[in-house]
Design a protein around this motif. Structure first.
Motif, PDB file in Angstrom:
ATOM      1  N   GLU A   1       0.660  -1.388   0.102  1.00 53.35           N
ATOM      2  CA  GLU A   1      -0.180  -0.064   0.069  1.00 53.35           C
ATOM      3  C   GLU A   1       0.838   1.376  -0.005  1.00 53.35           C
ATOM      4  O   GLU A   1       0.251   2.355  -0.367  1.00 53.35           O
ATOM      5  CB  GLU A   1      -0.821   0.026   1.264  1.00 53.35           C
ATOM      6  N   HIS A   2       2.091   1.064   0.476  1.00 49.96           N
ATOM      7  CA  HIS A   2       3.062   2.343   0.570  1.00 49.96           C
ATOM      8  C   HIS A   2       3.759   2.245  -0.994  1.00 49.96           C
ATOM      9  O   HIS A   2       4.187   3.388  -1.300  1.00 49.96           O
ATOM     10  CB  HIS A   2       4.223   2.214   1.111  1.00 49.96           C
ATOM     11  N   HIS A   3       3.432   1.780  -1.894  1.00 47.90           N
ATOM     12  CA  HIS A   3       3.776   1.780  -3.340  1.00 47.90           C
ATOM     13  C   HIS A   3       2.717   1.962  -4.427  1.00 47.90           C
ATOM     14  O   HIS A   3       2.657   2.607  -5.173  1.00 47.90           O
ATOM     15  CB  HIS A   3       4.660   0.803  -3.572  1.00 47.90           C
ATOM     16  N   LEU A   4       1.545   0.996  -4.114  1.00 44.56           N
ATOM     17  CA  LEU A   4       0.433   1.027  -5.206  1.00 44.56           C
ATOM     18  C   LEU A   4      -0.222   2.458  -4.950  1.00 44.56           C
ATOM     19  O   LEU A   4      -0.593   2.985  -3.966  1.00 44.56           O
ATOM     20  CB  LEU A   4      -0.515  -0.174  -4.870  1.00 44.56           C
ATOM     21  N   THR A   5      -0.704   2.897  -6.047  1.00 44.20           N
ATOM     22  CA  THR A   5      -1.495   4.131  -6.133  1.00 44.20           C
ATOM     23  C   THR A   5      -2.903   3.652  -5.990  1.00 44.20           C
ATOM     24  O   THR A   5      -3.474   2.568  -5.956  1.00 44.20           O
ATOM     25  CB  THR A   5      -1.425   4.975  -7.213  1.00 44.20           C
ATOM     26  N   VAL A   6      -4.066   4.550  -5.412  1.00 47.19           N
ATOM     27  CA  VAL A   6      -5.192   4.520  -5.071  1.00 47.19           C
ATOM     28  C   VAL A   6      -5.728   4.172  -6.282  1.00 47.19           C
ATOM     29  O   VAL A   6      -6.519   3.223  -6.413  1.00 47.19           O
ATOM     30  CB  VAL A   6      -5.671   6.115  -4.620  1.00 47.19           C
ATOM     31  N   ALA A   7      -5.370   4.726  -7.644  1.00 40.32           N
ATOM     32  CA  ALA A   7      -6.133   4.259  -8.630  1.00 40.32           C
ATOM     33  C   ALA A   7      -5.903   2.755  -9.212  1.00 40.32           C
ATOM     34  O   ALA A   7      -6.695   2.170  -9.491  1.00 40.32           O
ATOM     35  CB  ALA A   7      -5.596   5.215  -9.826  1.00 40.32           C
TER      36      ALA A   7
ATOM     37  N   HIS B   1      -5.048   0.544  -6.934  1.00 43.96           N
ATOM     38  CA  HIS B   1      -5.740  -0.381  -6.112  1.00 43.96           C
ATOM     39  C   HIS B   1      -7.044  -0.517  -6.292  1.00 43.96           C
ATOM     40  O   HIS B   1      -7.619  -1.759  -6.303  1.00 43.96           O
ATOM     41  CB  HIS B   1      -5.488   0.331  -4.693  1.00 43.96           C
ATOM     42  N   ARG B   2      -7.866   0.540  -6.662  1.00 47.09           N
ATOM     43  CA  ARG B   2      -9.138   0.377  -7.219  1.00 47.09           C
ATOM     44  C   ARG B   2      -9.386  -0.459  -8.404  1.00 47.09           C
ATOM     45  O   ARG B   2     -10.189  -1.224  -8.412  1.00 47.09           O
ATOM     46  CB  ARG B   2      -9.751   1.940  -7.474  1.00 47.09           C
TER      47      ARG B   2
ATOM     48  N   ALA C   1      18.103  16.429   8.323  1.00 48.67           N
ATOM     49  CA  ALA C   1      17.094  15.357   9.492  1.00 48.67           C
ATOM     50  C   ALA C   1      17.701  14.315   9.546  1.00 48.67           C
ATOM     51  O   ALA C   1      17.327  13.576  10.495  1.00 48.67           O
ATOM     52  CB  ALA C   1      15.712  15.368   8.547  1.00 48.67           C
TER      53      ALA C   1
END
Lengths: 368, 368
Positions: free
Chosen positions: A105-111, A113-114, A295
């Motif tokens: 989920e930290h690599h796949l885009t929302v689109a 994934h859908r 940082a």
């Protein structure tokens, strides 16, 4: 090598099962390569129920595969115009009878994934999180050997540059020459955009080379990295141009050197990430440079140049043996310039001789 | 330039409002740059209710900003260790009283999207889709002028290479030399990894240079691009090494040249993307090379090297005037090599003189 990849996939499979998912979809390129031996552009790896499949967007022969896939992995090339390998892999998982699929989920885009959800609506999608990144933190000796060769290459490229005339040349040109030398000495290519920073630019982390020419009296800081068979390491050094460094230059250099040494000496199995960071940072902090610091003081390296762990004030976790990291404190004084010193080292126990320094170019202040 | 960026943001705001969202979060770097003038690493742009904010992960002075932000945009730098600018921007949107926020679901990862939801639980997240990419398709004359300069740079780098001795040099070395020449002539850098392909590698799209040396009788295909002030263009040419090309080489070259010319001639405002693709593709298809062709014949260029539109068999849409595209058919015969010819052109009406060729290096078959 094949059994190495199979063993890595087996370890991941155990983690997935523990997390309640029998199958996993790996999409982050470095993770795909770590588990399968290759990462063609756009490819994903399905850890399936009965078979592991590298799903590629084009036939392997037609593209730069960035490695060679393990024989135990089935290669499946999408036919037709550019499709999404992740979507195809979700379809394969469903066809294998999988009920759940852990994705990054930290690599796949929302689109994307859908799109996975709609191609395999019965598949329960879970989150694999950074499971593969965590497996990648501790390296085996083969991986370290590749990093060691990469470090030899950067040392060599840098030493050749130092023999040439620097005054009057631009940061851009010096950066390009370094990159050419990396390739001359057998690197796949630079591990990241080579940074050459002269005069007021010196000491800036990640400075992109400009047309500023090197002048007498400048600090010159250089940070470069080599990729060798996929593995990336880096080195950073700061020099002074001309015969006699100014007092402020010597003082600043000695300070950053002391900070970097403190960071290196703090590297040990069991040391907290934040304690390594603090060891270096407090040297600069006491001297009054605390507010402008980066940082982080260092980071892991491997198939990517910026991997876990992060050596930073709020980082959670402890070092293990066989973790390669950079130690790269620096100070930049706006308008004047500054110093960065950066090594790649491998964490080793005291019994094994303590931290193994891969980048061995001298850290004396050289006047060039 | 400031009013240009403001006008772009205004057009996007209108689209958002039409889509039911008063605010938008732009995370894709090229889109951030297009709308604000700059894209520091990790930065996002918030089109807010009362103010547009470029949220950066570090102070602008400390990093390569890839351009300079428009004065009308407020710059907000996160303090403390590396945070997520998108999450911070969602917080700002909520603080401004926004009820909904359109995000780029094709760019944001599932994990970041979830973090947005949790930092601003009352904010309704929508999908901006490719709205900014669509705005970017048609270029203004300032953008085209930058592409034109980039094209002059690639033409110059290529012409200098052709004057040097090629036989015996490796693909890698030639690629590095081309990249150095691009920078010499004022490019920000290469627009993508320069491809040099000799002998059996020639004609492969996206071939990554190897240690293969150029030999007498080889086809040599070269594809390079320049970035100039953020704008990317490309050129591809194929040459023959030695005095007399073989018959098969002349035939194949003529064929690909004819296909490329057909593609160029099909460029006109109102022409369907797929018809441009077909014009080039059918020439190769008739000659029996249909099965091994690339999925596309060309693509848009601009702030990214591979933009909309795609000139491909299944692409939907029609060309407008002032759209810069590549036309780059090629044939690769496994084991033998092949030919690619690639230009960057701007679509213009017939009244304006028809397609404007930006890359003007000759397309005669040169024997070097």
């Amino acid at each position: 090598m094949s059994e190495v990849y199979a063993a890595r996939r087996e370890r991941l499979r155990e983690r997935c099962s523990a997390g309640g998912s029998a199958t996993a979809l790996i999409s982050r390129p470095a993770n795909v390569r770590y588990l399968s031996g290759a990462a063609p552009e756009g490819a994903v790896l399905l850890l399936g129920i009965d078979q592991d499949v590298l799903v590629c967007t084009a036939p392997l022969d037609d593209q730069h595969a960035d490695g060679r896939p393990d024989d135990a992995v089935r290669v499946h090339a999408l036919s037709g115009p550019a499709g999404d390998a992740a979507v195809a892999a979700a379809g394969l998982a469903a066809a294998q009878g999988a009920e759940s699929l852990a994705v990054e989920e930290h690599h796949l885009t929302v689109a994307r994934h859908r799109a996975l959800c709609s191609v395999a609506p019965r598949l329960r999608l879970g989150d694999l999180g950074g499971a593969v990144e965590q497996l990648r933190v501790v390296k085996d000796e083969e991986e370290i050997a590749l990093l060691r060769i990469g470090a030899e290459i950067v040392d060599q490229a840098l030493s050749e540059l130092l023999e040439s005339i620097l005054v009057g040349r631009t940061e851009r040109h010096l950066a390009l020459e370094l990159e050419r030398r990396l390739v001359d000495h057998g690197a796949d290519g630079p591990a990241f955009t080579t940074s050459v920073a002269a005069g007021p630019n010196s000491g800036r982390r990640g400075h992109r080379p400009t047309d500023r020419r090197v002048e007498e009296g400048d600090f010159l800081s250089v940070c470069l990295g080599a990729t060798y068979r996929g593995y990336r390491c880096e080195i950073g050094r700061t020099f002074v141009i001309g015969t006699s460094p100014a007092d402020w230059q010597i003082e600043l250099y000695d300070l950053v050197f002391a900070a970097q040494r403190a960071g290196r000496q703090a590297l040990a199995p069991g040391a907290a990430y934040r304690d390594v960071d603090r060891a270096a940072r407090q040297v600069l902090d006491y001297a009054g440079y605390g507010s402008g610091l980066s940082a982080l003081t260092g980071h892991g390296v491997g198939l990517e140049i910026d991997e876990d762990p992060q050596l930073a004030p709020a980082a959670m976790g402890k070092l293990d043996a066989c973790v390669p990291v950079t130690v790269e404190p620096g100070v930049h004084l706006p308008g004047r310039g500054g110093v960065r010193i950066d090594d790649t080292l491998v964490v080793r126990s005291e019994a094994d001789g303590g931290p193994e320094l891969l980048t061995i170019t001298t850290k004396e202040l050289l006047a060039l």
